[in-house]
Design a protein around this motif. Sequence first.
Motif, PDB file in Angstrom:
ATOM      1  N   LEU A   1       0.840  -1.193   0.000  1.00  0.00           N
ATOM      2  CA  LEU A   1       0.000   0.000   0.000  1.00  0.00           C
ATOM      3  C   LEU A   1       0.876   1.244   0.000  1.00  0.00           C
ATOM      4  CD1 LEU A   1      -2.787   1.340   0.203  1.00  0.00           C
ATOM      5  CD2 LEU A   1      -2.558   1.228   2.699  1.00  0.00           C
ATOM      6  N   CYS A   2       0.636   2.098  -0.980  1.00  0.00           N
ATOM      7  CA  CYS A   2       1.395   3.338  -1.128  1.00  0.00           C
ATOM      8  C   CYS A   2       0.453   4.503  -0.861  1.00  0.00           C
ATOM      9  CB  CYS A   2       1.978   3.421  -2.542  1.00  0.00           C
ATOM     10  SG  CYS A   2       2.933   4.915  -2.848  1.00  0.00           S
ATOM     11  N   GLN A   3       0.827   5.381   0.060  1.00  0.00           N
ATOM     12  CA  GLN A   3       0.003   6.546   0.390  1.00  0.00           C
ATOM     13  C   GLN A   3       0.874   7.795   0.334  1.00  0.00           C
ATOM     14  OE1 GLN A   3      -1.503   7.522   4.505  1.00  0.00           O
ATOM     15  NE2 GLN A   3      -3.484   7.064   3.552  1.00  0.00           N
ATOM     16  N   LEU A   4       0.407   8.764  -0.453  1.00  0.00           N
ATOM     17  CA  LEU A   4       1.111  10.035  -0.576  1.00  0.00           C
ATOM     18  C   LEU A   4       0.250  11.125   0.043  1.00  0.00           C
ATOM     19  CD1 LEU A   4       3.593  11.538  -1.746  1.00  0.00           C
ATOM     20  CD2 LEU A   4       2.257  11.899  -3.833  1.00  0.00           C
ATOM     21  N   ARG A   5       0.779  11.761   1.082  1.00  0.00           N
ATOM     22  CA  ARG A   5       0.098  12.862   1.771  1.00  0.00           C
ATOM     23  C   ARG A   5       0.995  14.081   1.677  1.00  0.00           C
ATOM     24  NH1 ARG A   5      -3.838  11.872   5.328  1.00  0.00           N
ATOM     25  NH2 ARG A   5      -3.164  13.589   6.655  1.00  0.00           N
ATOM     26  N   GLY A   6       0.617  15.015   0.773  1.00  0.00           N
ATOM     27  CA  GLY A   6       1.497  16.154   0.573  1.00  0.00           C
ATOM     28  C   GLY A   6       2.829  15.679   0.021  1.00  0.00           C
ATOM     29  N   ARG A   7       3.895  15.875   0.796  1.00  0.00           N
ATOM     30  CA  ARG A   7       5.222  15.426   0.369  1.00  0.00           C
ATOM     31  C   ARG A   7       5.710  14.218   1.166  1.00  0.00           C
ATOM     32  NH1 ARG A   7       9.458  18.543   0.958  1.00  0.00           N
ATOM     33  NH2 ARG A   7       8.657  20.106   2.378  1.00  0.00           N
ATOM     34  N   THR A   8       4.824  13.617   1.950  1.00  0.00           N
ATOM     35  CA  THR A   8       5.203  12.443   2.736  1.00  0.00           C
ATOM     36  C   THR A   8       4.669  11.175   2.082  1.00  0.00           C
ATOM     37  OG1 THR A   8       5.245  13.685   4.807  1.00  0.00           O
ATOM     38  CG2 THR A   8       5.028  11.299   4.979  1.00  0.00           C
ATOM     39  N   LEU A   9       5.585  10.271   1.769  1.00  0.00           N
ATOM     40  CA  LEU A   9       5.208   8.983   1.184  1.00  0.00           C
ATOM     41  C   LEU A   9       5.273   7.908   2.261  1.00  0.00           C
ATOM     42  CD1 LEU A   9       4.735   6.987  -1.212  1.00  0.00           C
ATOM     43  CD2 LEU A   9       7.238   6.813  -1.341  1.00  0.00           C
ATOM     44  N   SER A  10       4.220   7.099   2.337  1.00  0.00           N
ATOM     45  CA  SER A  10       4.208   5.946   3.232  1.00  0.00           C
ATOM     46  C   SER A  10       4.051   4.694   2.373  1.00  0.00           C
ATOM     47  CB  SER A  10       3.049   6.055   4.225  1.00  0.00           C
ATOM     48  OG  SER A  10       2.996   4.913   5.050  1.00  0.00           O
ATOM     49  N   LEU A  11       5.019   3.787   2.478  1.00  0.00           N
ATOM     50  CA  LEU A  11       4.988   2.532   1.726  1.00  0.00           C
ATOM     51  C   LEU A  11       5.252   1.399   2.702  1.00  0.00           C
ATOM     52  CD1 LEU A  11       4.775   1.123  -1.037  1.00  0.00           C
ATOM     53  CD2 LEU A  11       7.260   1.387  -1.259  1.00  0.00           C
ATOM     54  N   ASN A  12       4.220   0.573   2.921  1.00  0.00           N
ATOM     55  CA  ASN A  12       4.334  -0.509   3.902  1.00  0.00           C
ATOM     56  C   ASN A  12       4.791   0.012   5.260  1.00  0.00           C
ATOM     57  OD1 ASN A  12       3.503  -2.559   2.151  1.00  0.00           O
ATOM     58  ND2 ASN A  12       5.580  -2.744   1.283  1.00  0.00           N
ATOM     59  N   ASN A  13       4.175   1.124   5.678  1.00  0.00           N
ATOM     60  CA  ASN A  13       4.435   1.740   6.979  1.00  0.00           C
ATOM     61  C   ASN A  13       5.839   2.313   7.114  1.00  0.00           C
ATOM     62  OD1 ASN A  13       1.837   1.186   8.013  1.00  0.00           O
ATOM     63  ND2 ASN A  13       2.447  -0.931   8.435  1.00  0.00           N
ATOM     64  N   GLN A  14       6.551   2.458   6.007  1.00  0.00           N
ATOM     65  CA  GLN A  14       7.829   3.170   6.010  1.00  0.00           C
ATOM     66  C   GLN A  14       7.602   4.542   5.385  1.00  0.00           C
ATOM     67  OE1 GLN A  14      11.499   0.996   4.926  1.00  0.00           O
ATOM     68  NE2 GLN A  14      10.157  -0.729   4.440  1.00  0.00           N
ATOM     69  N   ASP A  15       7.988   5.600   6.104  1.00  0.00           N
ATOM     70  CA  ASP A  15       7.741   6.955   5.634  1.00  0.00           C
ATOM     71  C   ASP A  15       9.020   7.603   5.116  1.00  0.00           C
ATOM     72  OD1 ASP A  15       5.164   6.590   6.468  1.00  0.00           O
ATOM     73  OD2 ASP A  15       5.340   7.863   8.251  1.00  0.00           O
ATOM     74  N   CYS A  16       8.849   8.457   4.126  1.00  0.00           N
ATOM     75  CA  CYS A  16       9.968   9.291   3.678  1.00  0.00           C
ATOM     76  C   CYS A  16       9.390  10.614   3.178  1.00  0.00           C
ATOM     77  CB  CYS A  16      10.791   8.607   2.587  1.00  0.00           C
ATOM     78  SG  CYS A  16       9.934   8.407   1.015  1.00  0.00           S
ATOM     79  N   THR A  17      10.178  11.665   3.301  1.00  0.00           N
ATOM     80  CA  THR A  17       9.764  12.991   2.846  1.00  0.00           C
ATOM     81  C   THR A  17      10.413  13.278   1.510  1.00  0.00           C
ATOM     82  OG1 THR A  17       9.558  13.793   5.117  1.00  0.00           O
ATOM     83  CG2 THR A  17       9.722  15.445   3.391  1.00  0.00           C
ATOM     84  N   LEU A  18       9.597  13.651   0.530  1.00  0.00           N
ATOM     85  CA  LEU A  18      10.067  13.895  -0.825  1.00  0.00           C
ATOM     86  C   LEU A  18      10.272  15.382  -1.068  1.00  0.00           C
ATOM     87  CD1 LEU A  18       7.544  11.537  -2.670  1.00  0.00           C
ATOM     88  CD2 LEU A  18       9.847  10.969  -1.870  1.00  0.00           C
ATOM     89  N   THR A  19      11.062  15.697  -2.057  1.00  0.00           N
ATOM     90  CA  THR A  19      11.152  17.088  -2.506  1.00  0.00           C
ATOM     91  C   THR A  19       9.855  17.432  -3.235  1.00  0.00           C
ATOM     92  OG1 THR A  19      12.056  16.579  -4.692  1.00  0.00           O
ATOM     93  CG2 THR A  19      13.638  16.767  -2.867  1.00  0.00           C
ATOM     94  N   PRO A  20       9.533  18.728  -3.388  1.00  0.00           N
ATOM     95  CA  PRO A  20       8.309  19.081  -4.109  1.00  0.00           C
ATOM     96  C   PRO A  20       8.251  18.474  -5.513  1.00  0.00           C
ATOM     97  CG  PRO A  20       9.140  20.992  -2.947  1.00  0.00           C
ATOM     98  CD  PRO A  20      10.182  19.924  -2.803  1.00  0.00           C
TER      99      PRO A  20
END
Length: 366
Positions: free
Chosen positions: A284-303
Amino acid sequence: MISGQQLSGFRIAVTSDRRSNELIEALQRRGAETTHTPLLRLAPLEDEQFLLGQTRRVIAEPPAVLVVTTAYGLRRWFDTAEAADLGDQLGRALEGCRIFTRGAKALGAVRALGLTVAGSASAGTSEALLELLRGEVAGASVAVQMHADNDRPLARDIRRLGAAHVVKIEPYRWLENSGDPQISSLVEGICAGRFDAVTFTSAPSVHTLLTAAAARGLLPTLVRSFNERVQAATVGPVTAEPLLQAGVHSPLVPQRHRMGAMVLQLVIALSDQGTLSVDTARGLCQLRGRTLSLNNQDCTLTPLHAEILRCLLQARGNVVSRDELATSLSSLPSRHALDMTLSRLRKSLPDPGLITTVIKRGYRIA
């Protein structure tokens, strides 16, 4: 998403000066990342001789009608009068006035002073207020408590309704900030989609932002970004009006013209429109604003990375060609930079295999 963190992953720009700390705290409690760039600053009440002159005129010749546009402006007027030992005289002068207000907050402020209200424009707009005043001011002397320079047409329109004369009461002055380097960064950030939302609590602040963007040749880009990527959130219809006139299609306008209502509406809007969830081969991939959550692992992306990933997720596994992707990315330096940007994006993901290359066709989500 745990309760109370509904705005986690979203970046929100706060543009107000007064009560900005309260707004920032409300957003941060809900998990938002905030930046603060005041577009206007309220001038200090150090030299209020002009306002006191207007006050003495009202005391000497009480108007038949008083129009109150903002709660804070009315309170500031009385605070200034009381500091000059004119508060009681001002209160007595206004007791005989027929008082009309613009919006619920102004209505409450008048009642808090023990004064009687003849009518209130519940919609909170200048248009609704003028409609309320139609037939009420003909031949009358009218005092209008001004909000800012953009309220000046209100005094003109009251004269057109037949008022004998109009006295403008100006309780506060705004210090315009459009040349501030921070405002340049705000304008450029909105145009580049570095924010998910921008909050506005006064119409003058909106005017300042639009003026700053126009001076930099970025007004069309700013309006397009508000319409396509960045949510404009306002505290009420008066604040939203200059955005609508500039071409911003759907600024948020809460039914209750309160800062808390604006925050709650922003939570709903970003949760519904700013969150994208897709089941992929990598989980499951969830993108909230610039925060990506993939299998409960989060990372912050550039714009830019967040914009690319959003385009691919919205395709739901279908191939997005290089030309389509490059065309949709307003902040991509060049089409030649796309492959390098995709490479960097993959390296920043919890699982680089989330994005696959389809030879000679483009890219897609796995």
